[in-house]
Design an enzyme around this catalytic site. Sequence first.
Site, PDB file in Angstrom:
ATOM      1  N   LYS C  81     145.553  69.483  79.421  1.00 14.62           N
ATOM      2  CA  LYS C  81     145.156  68.922  78.117  1.00 14.62           C
ATOM      3  C   LYS C  81     145.667  69.826  76.995  1.00 14.62           C
ATOM      4  CE  LYS C  81     141.017  67.140  75.704  1.00 14.62           C
ATOM      5  NZ  LYS C  81     139.543  66.960  75.793  1.00 14.62           N
ATOM      6  N   SER C 156     137.656  62.308  75.014  1.00 17.04           N
ATOM      7  CA  SER C 156     138.862  62.730  74.351  1.00 17.04           C
ATOM      8  C   SER C 156     140.014  63.081  75.281  1.00 17.04           C
ATOM      9  CB  SER C 156     138.543  63.953  73.493  1.00 17.04           C
ATOM     10  OG  SER C 156     138.193  65.057  74.301  1.00 17.04           O
ATOM     11  N   SER C 180     133.909  63.947  77.474  1.00 21.42           N
ATOM     12  CA  SER C 180     135.362  63.809  77.348  1.00 21.42           C
ATOM     13  C   SER C 180     136.157  63.924  78.638  1.00 21.42           C
ATOM     14  CB  SER C 180     135.894  64.832  76.348  1.00 21.42           C
ATOM     15  OG  SER C 180     135.582  64.445  75.039  1.00 21.42           O
TER      16      SER C 180
END
Lengths: 94, 483, 490
Positions: C81, C156, C180
């Site tokens: 990420k 997210s 997330s």
Amino acid sequence: MALSEKDVQYVVKLARLEVTDQEVAKYTQQLANILEYVEQLNKLDTSNVEPLTHPLDVKNVFRADELRPCLTQAEVLSNAPEPQSGHFKVPKIM
Amino acid sequence: MEYEPVIGLEVHCELKTKTKLFCGCPTTFGNEANTQVCPICLGLPGTLPVMNAKAVEFAVKIGHALNCAISKYSKMDRKNYYYPDLPKAYQISQYDKPLNYAGYLEVPLKEGMKRIGITRAHLEEDAGKLVHAGGKAGRLDSSDYSLADYNRGGIPLVEIVSEPDIRSADEAYAYLTELKNILLYIDVSDCNMEEGSLRCDANVSVRPKGTEKFGTKAEIKNMNSFRFAKQAIEYEIKRQVALLEKGERVVQESRLWDVTENKTKPMRSKEEAHDYRYFPEPDLVPIVLSEDYVKKLKGQLPELPGAKRARFASKYGLTPYDAGVLTSEQELAQWFEEGAKHTKNPKGLANWIMGDMAAKMKEQEKELKDLKFDQKKLCELVDLIDAGTINSKQAKEVFAEMFDAGVSPAEVVKSRDMAQVSDPKAIEGAVDKVLAENPSVVADYKGGKQGVIGFLVGKVMQASQGKANPKLVNEILKKKLDS
Amino acid sequence: MKNELLEKTIHEVSADLKAKKVSSVELTKAALDYLEEIEPKVQSFITITRDEALRRAAEADKRLASGKDVTPLTGVPIAIKDLLCTKGIRTTCASRMLETFKPPYDATVVEKLYQAGAVSVGKTNMDEFAMGSSTETSFYKKTKNPWNLNCVPGGSSGGSAACVSAGQAFASLGSDTGGSIRQPAALCGIVGLKPTYGRVSRYGLIAFASSLDQVGPFGKDVEDCAIMLGAIAGHDPMDSTSADVPVPDYAAEAKKGIKGLKIGIPKEFFPEGMNREVSVAVKDAIAQLKSLGAETVEVSLPSSPYGLAAYYVLAPSEASSNLARYDGVRYGLRIPGENIVEMYSKTRAAGFGPEVKRRIMLGTYALSSGYYDAYYVKALKVRRLIKQDYDKAFEKVDVIATPTCPNPAFRFGEKTGDPLSMYLEDIFTVSINITGLPGLSVPCGMSKSGLPIGLQLIGKAFDEATLLRTAWAYEQATEWHKQKPALKEE
């Protein structure tokens, strides 16, 4: 505690943001909605409850006073928008 | 109307840990800009602080030395504000749970000791440094741009906040002097004001004497020596009194001490009120100190200046002033005390240390460690005087030689054949000779001019090259003349 | 063309690598080729690091050849990420603010993956600064849900979920502040795990809300997740909030079965009027667990419905402070200004998107003078009440089972107009962050429209092993995790 546009303008200034007048109206509406939702917390009686800052009960984490390598000046400044003679240059403060 | 100043001081003291408060960067002063920086103290995204154990130890020692209560439970908080010397746009500090609180400091004043309250002494990180450049370079309010250097950012600080107990610039000066002395004694800071390791702000207000309510205060910043602090506070008191006497108001504001103009000037006021939005630092965990830990650190404290001062006065028979001078530096106090073991006259030793020795050291810019002689030698000198072997005038010469060459006083006396002649027989011979050589003076004496004896003493002393015991000379002369 | 190797799990392909049936360079090239081929459709990545990946793959091959220090991740292509710092590789947080930011250091978890021999193929898309539940707030692109390209992948960590679901990487790292990891895992039909707060180092994770953030893995199945967690878990002296708790062999623990396990079912997570497809799928899954030997117990978490309200005070408050450092001085975007305040304001106005600004304003307000007690302290007190609920429930049960999300994936733009409706997506996930407990999402069904549904399992602090064990047992008995998305618009 109804949120006013003045409150939003104060917060915008405090957080070093910039918004147009139209945006202020929109943000005020959105933030007021969220705060209204948050108000439900007041339904819970917390008069005898201690705040919980950390999810886990940890205390006393220390490191020894021992040197570790620094970055080089070039590395420190490698992401700087405006480096100047080994420093970070910023516009005038006053 | 008579006014009374009310002063509180905030002192920032950089701790002399090897590394910064939350990372392993060195704390050395004066290196090239941005070379003592790592991702953590640069506040790079993703980095986290880890507390330096030594900094906590030093902070607790400060708490003990200032008679504070030490928090069993303490935590760090974020103080949020934007300034380019603050890499994370928040300073990790302590808000409602400072490590140390509710202490006091006994400050020696001319009138005696005064107790000044310590509100709190908390741990926090230092900010970086800004150089204001372009325009009128060096001045914040008229420079075109500034340059940020984060070498200093993250160095551990203890902020020591006094109660508004101080009533004059002199008291403020005495408080700062005593505080610095204590910090040096407990060895937690260099207290070097030029390098910024000790910094001071003052909250100053005035009120009609005899009233309780505080007047409006001004915060005076940028006082980078104790002398400036005293001058700035003196100036500020006068300024505020003058305003009130004209029927004007004092404005609550921050003011800077301007060294060149010798006045305080308002900092250009920021457009908004401070709203620091303190909240508990989630990246650090609470500091919970055990009874044992707190006690152990207390046990490690040396005798502090106040206690030492009292002990010196009673044990060595010194005046409070002399005791104050000798304890003003730990090293000096130690030097004296080590010496006192070698003489029966510690007061005599103290006088030499504070007199000729201090003067010569100052003149030659020497420190104790540079001295060529030790306490034993100085005590030897004191004892030689006390035994009547040399007189005080000779002693000064002996001291000078000992100071310059490190030789022992006894040797100087011997090599220069300075020993005072106290043998009555030897003196009698000299006296007889002088009497014989000065019949007219003798006649004057016998005729009633007794004051001429001084002339005769001088002649005898001259004849003995200053070595005769003046007291004996006097006695023998009198005896002979009066017989 | 998708190489059939890319269909495999880590535990399968790792065996192939060890047996020298395929080299890491070959596998990585295949993964990169396929990644780039479908990237225009899925848009999981902000930065693809082909050269770096091939260099690390070659190193992994040396390790595999020597047979020394070989782990199940050695030579396996994974993704990271884009809020985990990677030395010399730009790390943007999907924000314009950090478009050019190249960290001079690696996050601890990244370092640990490198040490295990994993090969990173790139940095994945996300909601800007992890603020969002759909990955729509990214400054750079909109990641698509591989099951229906018209739907969001969740957020997210949308890019990290989508890339594993679509087969662009074998596994990935995400971060979870309010759901997330678990929510996008559920929406993309894969396994995602948020470890206990303190289980995994946060050093190098760009902070959203420091007391809630936690790094965790996405995997195609439970065992892959266990392997990834094992590689990143453990104490880190660089993170004061990282716990010094032993790390078990998760992959081995996962296979121990669930006979006699007590599973708590909290009624608060099955409110009236909830999505029927979701509630049916989750209840079926619970029944399945029962049939595998677990016992179910009704538990009550009466304060947990307040978790979302507390979360939307606590997370923005911490964020408002964490994001203050983006001021145009030391790194990242700078918009020039006449003076420092103008430079700050212009930079931050241009660098942050609307959702980030909204949360900064919200948090600044909640912490500001006069409101701190009413909002921030109140939320911290509610946080304790919620924690006490969980502590009490866990006196009776080993695991708590709930839906991961109230609904399957929604369409682009469906919730962007009304921030609160987007926030409600996190209703089942946030209380786990508030309490610091571990949570896992495992696929447990499909909606009629072909969108995955997730089962959330919540565990005791530092007991990720039991979560993995429960999910693994369930997975063995079901086929949901074997279904693959078609990368079609519907």
